[in-house]
Design a protein around this motif. Structure first.
Motif, PDB file in Angstrom:
ATOM      1  N   LEU A 276      -7.372   0.282  -7.589  1.00 41.26           N
ATOM      2  CA  LEU A 276      -5.781   0.330  -7.896  1.00 41.26           C
ATOM      3  C   LEU A 276      -5.330   1.244  -6.783  1.00 41.26           C
ATOM      4  CD1 LEU A 276      -4.567   1.461 -11.320  1.00 41.26           C
ATOM      5  CD2 LEU A 276      -4.203  -0.765 -10.127  1.00 41.26           C
ATOM      6  N   ILE A 277      -4.146   0.564  -5.938  1.00 42.67           N
ATOM      7  CA  ILE A 277      -3.660   1.208  -5.053  1.00 42.67           C
ATOM      8  C   ILE A 277      -1.975   1.224  -5.436  1.00 42.67           C
ATOM      9  CG2 ILE A 277      -5.192   1.002  -3.095  1.00 42.67           C
ATOM     10  CD1 ILE A 277      -3.782  -1.269  -2.035  1.00 42.67           C
ATOM     11  N   THR A 278      -1.252   2.062  -4.846  1.00 41.85           N
ATOM     12  CA  THR A 278       0.247   2.045  -5.120  1.00 41.85           C
ATOM     13  C   THR A 278       0.908   1.225  -3.846  1.00 41.85           C
ATOM     14  OG1 THR A 278       0.591   4.264  -4.580  1.00 41.85           O
ATOM     15  CG2 THR A 278       0.417   3.730  -6.944  1.00 41.85           C
ATOM     16  N   ALA A 279       1.953   0.470  -4.174  1.00 44.79           N
ATOM     17  CA  ALA A 279       2.729   0.045  -3.011  1.00 44.79           C
ATOM     18  C   ALA A 279       4.149  -0.002  -3.430  1.00 44.79           C
ATOM     19  CB  ALA A 279       2.349  -1.469  -2.871  1.00 44.79           C
ATOM     20  N   ASN A 280       4.948   0.127  -2.247  1.00 42.60           N
ATOM     21  CA  ASN A 280       6.506  -0.126  -2.603  1.00 42.60           C
ATOM     22  C   ASN A 280       6.751  -1.442  -2.270  1.00 42.60           C
ATOM     23  OD1 ASN A 280       7.706   2.512  -2.769  1.00 42.60           O
ATOM     24  ND2 ASN A 280       7.337   3.051  -0.842  1.00 42.60           N
ATOM     25  N   ARG A 281       6.909  -2.026  -3.596  1.00 42.21           N
ATOM     26  CA  ARG A 281       6.965  -3.718  -3.382  1.00 42.21           C
ATOM     27  C   ARG A 281       8.338  -4.006  -2.776  1.00 42.21           C
ATOM     28  NH1 ARG A 281       4.411  -6.783  -6.456  1.00 42.21           N
ATOM     29  NH2 ARG A 281       2.717  -5.614  -5.611  1.00 42.21           N
ATOM     30  N   MET A 282       8.283  -4.905  -1.811  1.00 45.55           N
ATOM     31  CA  MET A 282       9.539  -5.452  -1.008  1.00 45.55           C
ATOM     32  C   MET A 282      10.004  -6.750  -1.661  1.00 45.55           C
ATOM     33  SD  MET A 282      10.204  -2.620   0.783  1.00 45.55           S
ATOM     34  CE  MET A 282      11.016  -3.132   2.472  1.00 45.55           C
ATOM     35  N   MET A 283       9.380  -7.103  -2.564  1.00 49.49           N
ATOM     36  CA  MET A 283       9.710  -8.550  -2.921  1.00 49.49           C
ATOM     37  C   MET A 283      11.097  -8.905  -3.369  1.00 49.49           C
ATOM     38  SD  MET A 283       7.007 -10.659  -2.641  1.00 49.49           S
ATOM     39  CE  MET A 283       7.347 -11.937  -4.028  1.00 49.49           C
ATOM     40  N   SER A 284      11.908  -7.998  -4.102  1.00 46.71           N
ATOM     41  CA  SER A 284      13.006  -8.200  -4.548  1.00 46.71           C
ATOM     42  C   SER A 284      13.958  -7.776  -3.608  1.00 46.71           C
ATOM     43  CB  SER A 284      13.297  -7.025  -5.564  1.00 46.71           C
ATOM     44  OG  SER A 284      14.646  -7.142  -5.970  1.00 46.71           O
ATOM     45  N   GLY A 285      15.070  -8.876  -3.561  1.00 52.35           N
ATOM     46  CA  GLY A 285      15.985  -8.731  -2.542  1.00 52.35           C
ATOM     47  C   GLY A 285      16.961  -7.568  -2.613  1.00 52.35           C
ATOM     48  N   ILE A 286      16.904  -6.850  -4.021  1.00 53.99           N
ATOM     49  CA  ILE A 286      17.980  -6.077  -4.249  1.00 53.99           C
ATOM     50  C   ILE A 286      17.245  -4.697  -4.259  1.00 53.99           C
ATOM     51  CG2 ILE A 286      19.430  -5.116  -5.940  1.00 53.99           C
ATOM     52  CD1 ILE A 286      19.113  -7.989  -7.419  1.00 53.99           C
ATOM     53  N   SER A 287      17.587  -3.928  -3.192  1.00 58.20           N
ATOM     54  CA  SER A 287      16.945  -2.666  -2.980  1.00 58.20           C
ATOM     55  C   SER A 287      16.524  -1.540  -3.904  1.00 58.20           C
ATOM     56  CB  SER A 287      17.444  -1.939  -1.655  1.00 58.20           C
ATOM     57  OG  SER A 287      18.907  -1.890  -1.775  1.00 58.20           O
ATOM     58  N   SER A 288      17.663  -1.642  -4.932  1.00 56.37           N
ATOM     59  CA  SER A 288      17.590  -0.640  -6.026  1.00 56.37           C
ATOM     60  C   SER A 288      16.450  -1.150  -6.881  1.00 56.37           C
ATOM     61  CB  SER A 288      18.677  -0.557  -6.742  1.00 56.37           C
ATOM     62  OG  SER A 288      19.221  -1.893  -7.213  1.00 56.37           O
ATOM     63  N   LYS A 289      15.994  -2.466  -6.840  1.00 56.89           N
ATOM     64  CA  LYS A 289      14.774  -2.832  -7.832  1.00 56.89           C
ATOM     65  C   LYS A 289      13.590  -2.467  -7.022  1.00 56.89           C
ATOM     66  CE  LYS A 289      16.901  -6.514 -10.628  1.00 56.89           C
ATOM     67  NZ  LYS A 289      16.835  -7.749 -10.685  1.00 56.89           N
ATOM     68  N   ARG A 290      13.296  -2.360  -5.734  1.00 49.85           N
ATOM     69  CA  ARG A 290      12.304  -1.869  -5.178  1.00 49.85           C
ATOM     70  C   ARG A 290      11.565  -0.555  -5.806  1.00 49.85           C
ATOM     71  NH1 ARG A 290      14.377  -2.474   0.830  1.00 49.85           N
ATOM     72  NH2 ARG A 290      14.826  -4.626   0.481  1.00 49.85           N
ATOM     73  N   GLY A 291      10.406  -0.471  -6.174  1.00 55.27           N
ATOM     74  CA  GLY A 291       9.748   0.619  -6.562  1.00 55.27           C
ATOM     75  C   GLY A 291       8.692   0.667  -6.577  1.00 55.27           C
ATOM     76  N   LYS A 292       7.725   1.777  -6.750  1.00 58.11           N
ATOM     77  CA  LYS A 292       6.393   1.722  -6.659  1.00 58.11           C
ATOM     78  C   LYS A 292       5.777   1.121  -7.773  1.00 58.11           C
ATOM     79  CE  LYS A 292       5.335   6.179  -4.261  1.00 58.11           C
ATOM     80  NZ  LYS A 292       5.404   5.556  -2.891  1.00 58.11           N
ATOM     81  N   VAL A 293       4.749  -0.008  -7.600  1.00 58.30           N
ATOM     82  CA  VAL A 293       3.938  -0.569  -8.281  1.00 58.30           C
ATOM     83  C   VAL A 293       2.695  -0.579  -7.979  1.00 58.30           C
ATOM     84  CG1 VAL A 293       5.880  -2.407  -8.923  1.00 58.30           C
ATOM     85  CG2 VAL A 293       4.385  -2.982  -7.216  1.00 58.30           C
ATOM     86  N   SER A 294       1.703  -0.721  -8.862  1.00 57.31           N
ATOM     87  CA  SER A 294       0.284  -0.800  -8.646  1.00 57.31           C
ATOM     88  C   SER A 294       0.025  -1.972  -7.908  1.00 57.31           C
ATOM     89  CB  SER A 294      -0.663  -0.365  -9.722  1.00 57.31           C
ATOM     90  OG  SER A 294      -0.224   0.978 -10.083  1.00 57.31           O
ATOM     91  N   GLU A 295      -1.103  -2.087  -7.413  1.00 57.20           N
ATOM     92  CA  GLU A 295      -1.374  -3.265  -6.760  1.00 57.20           C
ATOM     93  C   GLU A 295      -2.913  -3.313  -7.020  1.00 57.20           C
ATOM     94  OE1 GLU A 295      -1.016  -5.988  -2.927  1.00 57.20           O
ATOM     95  OE2 GLU A 295       0.634  -4.615  -3.795  1.00 57.20           O
ATOM     96  N   ILE A 296      -3.641  -4.252  -7.237  1.00 60.04           N
ATOM     97  CA  ILE A 296      -5.167  -4.225  -7.426  1.00 60.04           C
ATOM     98  C   ILE A 296      -5.789  -4.873  -6.022  1.00 60.04           C
ATOM     99  CG2 ILE A 296      -5.596  -4.132  -9.979  1.00 60.04           C
ATOM    100  CD1 ILE A 296      -5.610  -7.229  -9.813  1.00 60.04           C
ATOM    101  N   VAL A 297      -7.147  -4.199  -5.910  1.00 58.64           N
ATOM    102  CA  VAL A 297      -8.000  -4.531  -4.820  1.00 58.64           C
ATOM    103  C   VAL A 297      -9.238  -5.102  -5.204  1.00 58.64           C
ATOM    104  CG1 VAL A 297      -9.010  -4.099  -2.622  1.00 58.64           C
ATOM    105  CG2 VAL A 297      -6.747  -3.074  -3.180  1.00 58.64           C
ATOM    106  N   ILE A 298      -9.783  -6.152  -5.415  1.00 60.41           N
ATOM    107  CA  ILE A 298     -10.866  -6.698  -6.074  1.00 60.41           C
ATOM    108  C   ILE A 298     -11.794  -6.787  -4.966  1.00 60.41           C
ATOM    109  CG2 ILE A 298     -11.800  -8.768  -7.396  1.00 60.41           C
ATOM    110  CD1 ILE A 298      -9.269  -7.376  -8.668  1.00 60.41           C
ATOM    111  N   THR A 299     -13.137  -6.519  -5.371  1.00 61.78           N
ATOM    112  CA  THR A 299     -14.022  -6.566  -4.021  1.00 61.78           C
ATOM    113  C   THR A 299     -15.325  -7.073  -4.979  1.00 61.78           C
ATOM    114  OG1 THR A 299     -14.665  -4.172  -4.328  1.00 61.78           O
ATOM    115  CG2 THR A 299     -13.122  -4.864  -2.499  1.00 61.78           C
ATOM    116  N   ASN A 300     -16.168  -8.039  -4.154  1.00 63.71           N
ATOM    117  CA  ASN A 300     -17.320  -8.172  -4.762  1.00 63.71           C
ATOM    118  C   ASN A 300     -18.685  -7.593  -4.276  1.00 63.71           C
ATOM    119  OD1 ASN A 300     -17.616  -9.824  -2.356  1.00 63.71           O
ATOM    120  ND2 ASN A 300     -18.411 -11.404  -3.186  1.00 63.71           N
ATOM    121  N   TYR A 301     -18.388  -6.468  -3.671  1.00 60.67           N
ATOM    122  CA  TYR A 301     -19.425  -5.618  -2.946  1.00 60.67           C
ATOM    123  C   TYR A 301     -19.261  -4.226  -3.625  1.00 60.67           C
ATOM    124  CZ  TYR A 301     -15.300  -5.312   0.141  1.00 60.67           C
ATOM    125  OH  TYR A 301     -14.335  -5.201   0.554  1.00 60.67           O
TER     126      TYR A 301
END
Ligand SMILES: C[S@@+](CC[C@H](N)C(=O)[O-])C[C@H]1O[C@@H](n2cnc3c(N)ncnc32)[C@H](O)[C@@H]1O
Length: 301
Positions: A276-301
């Motif tokens: 898990l890592i955290t990211a400031n998601r920039m997807m939403s066009g509305i800046s007030s809706k941007r917030g910290k969301v978790s993001e997953i990193v999957i690896t096969n090693y």
């Protein structure tokens, strides 16, 4: 491949990983800088942030960069082949734009968007031509002056992002785009769905995948992001390909938004390591809706 100083993305892209790279870096295979991988594949290229960051430290014999967005890939190919001509056009746009009043800048933007959309019928995306250079220049200019650097098309295939009210944009950085051009000269750039890329991965490869995010709430809308969207079916196709790569002993790292339920995790990623890592998601066009969301990193090693 010689090592490159400090190449950076030359376009803005939704979900761009430049800011997140320092967090992602820790999940790369530990021996990646030791030349253990001969080949590198990045089939969801976007702004190319991960490849550009990696290229500072790692050299691969073969690199394949690709994305399904053919307008994006068109720009990469022009940077690869005709960067001087591209910069000339960008300088012209920049000079004209900088002399305009704020109101006229907005008009300049919409005129360019109109011309960009009309030109799409004259472009053969399968065959490189002179026309690609002016199209790439328009795309880069629109990217730097539109709202949030989004690339969104309506169902007719028209770029429809509004003016970003950026009256003093930095359109491009000469040193960087020249560096990027040099770097791209040694790589293969393709416009393609991920599946045909992943069908042709050589042994001894590292694959980095950053598909469009799963919606993290009911209101998140994939179609805002790219007209074709990335559906559950696409995700299933992707996981099938990754399972195959895993069996071929190809190493991969995949990003995605944090799944809300365990069922999803189990269904797709049970055989892999999930971080898990955290990211400031920039997807939403509305800046007030941007917030910290978790993001997953999957690896096969
Ligand atoms: C999250 S973005 C990648 C961002 C990139 N890592 C960066 O740093 O800018 C996802 C990309 O996947 C591309 N894409 C969407 N569907 C695809 C598909 N079926 N095959 C290949 N690329 C696809 C989109 O055009 C978009 O550029």
């Amino acid at each position: 491949m010689e090592e490159f100083n400090d190449p950076k993305p030359f376009i803005k892209w939704a979900g761009g990983k430049d800011k997140l790279y320092s967090q992602l870096e820790q999940w790369l295979p530990f021996n990646i800088t030791k030349g253990d991988f001969k080949n590198y594949y990045e089939p969801f290229l976007g702004s190319g942030a991960v490849f550009f960051n990696l290229a500072k430290k790692v050299s691969f014999d073969n690199v394949v960069l690709s994305d399904i967005n053919e307008e994006l890939i068109l720009v990469y190919k022009v940077v690869q082949r005709d960067v001087s001509e591209l910069m000339e056009l960008l300088d012209q746009y920049k000079n004209r734009y900088s002399k305009l009043s704020d109101i006229d800048k907005e008009k300049f933007y919409y005129d360019m968007r109109f011309s960009y959309n009309n030109q799409r019928f004259n472009i053969n995306h399968k065959k490189y031509s002179e026309l690609w250079i002016s199209r790439a220049a328009q795309m880069v200019f629109l990217n730097k002056t539109c709202y949030n650097g989004l690339y969104r098309q309506n169902m007719r295939g028209e770029f429809n992002v509004p003016f970003g009210k950026n009256y003093h944009p930095s359109i491009y950085d000469q040193k960087n785009i020249e560096l990027v051009s040099k770097l791209l000269n040694r790589v293969e750039i393709k416009s393609s769905d991920f599946s045909s890329i992943l069908d042709n991965v050589l042994n001894n490869s590292f694959v980095y995948l950053d598909p469009p995010y799963r919606p993290i709430s009911k209101t998140s809308n994939f179609t805002d992001y790219y007209k074709l969207g990335f559906t559950e079916k696409d995700n299933n196709r992707l996981m099938e390909k990754l399972n195959l790569l895993n069996r071929q002993n190809v190493k991969f790292m995949l990003n995605n938004s944090f799944p809300l339920n365990d069922e999803y995790l189990k269904k797709y990623y049970a055989n892999y390591s999930v971080n898990l890592i955290t990211a400031n998601r920039m997807m939403s066009g509305i800046s007030s809706k941007r917030g910290k969301v978790s993001e997953i990193v999957i690896t096969n090693y």
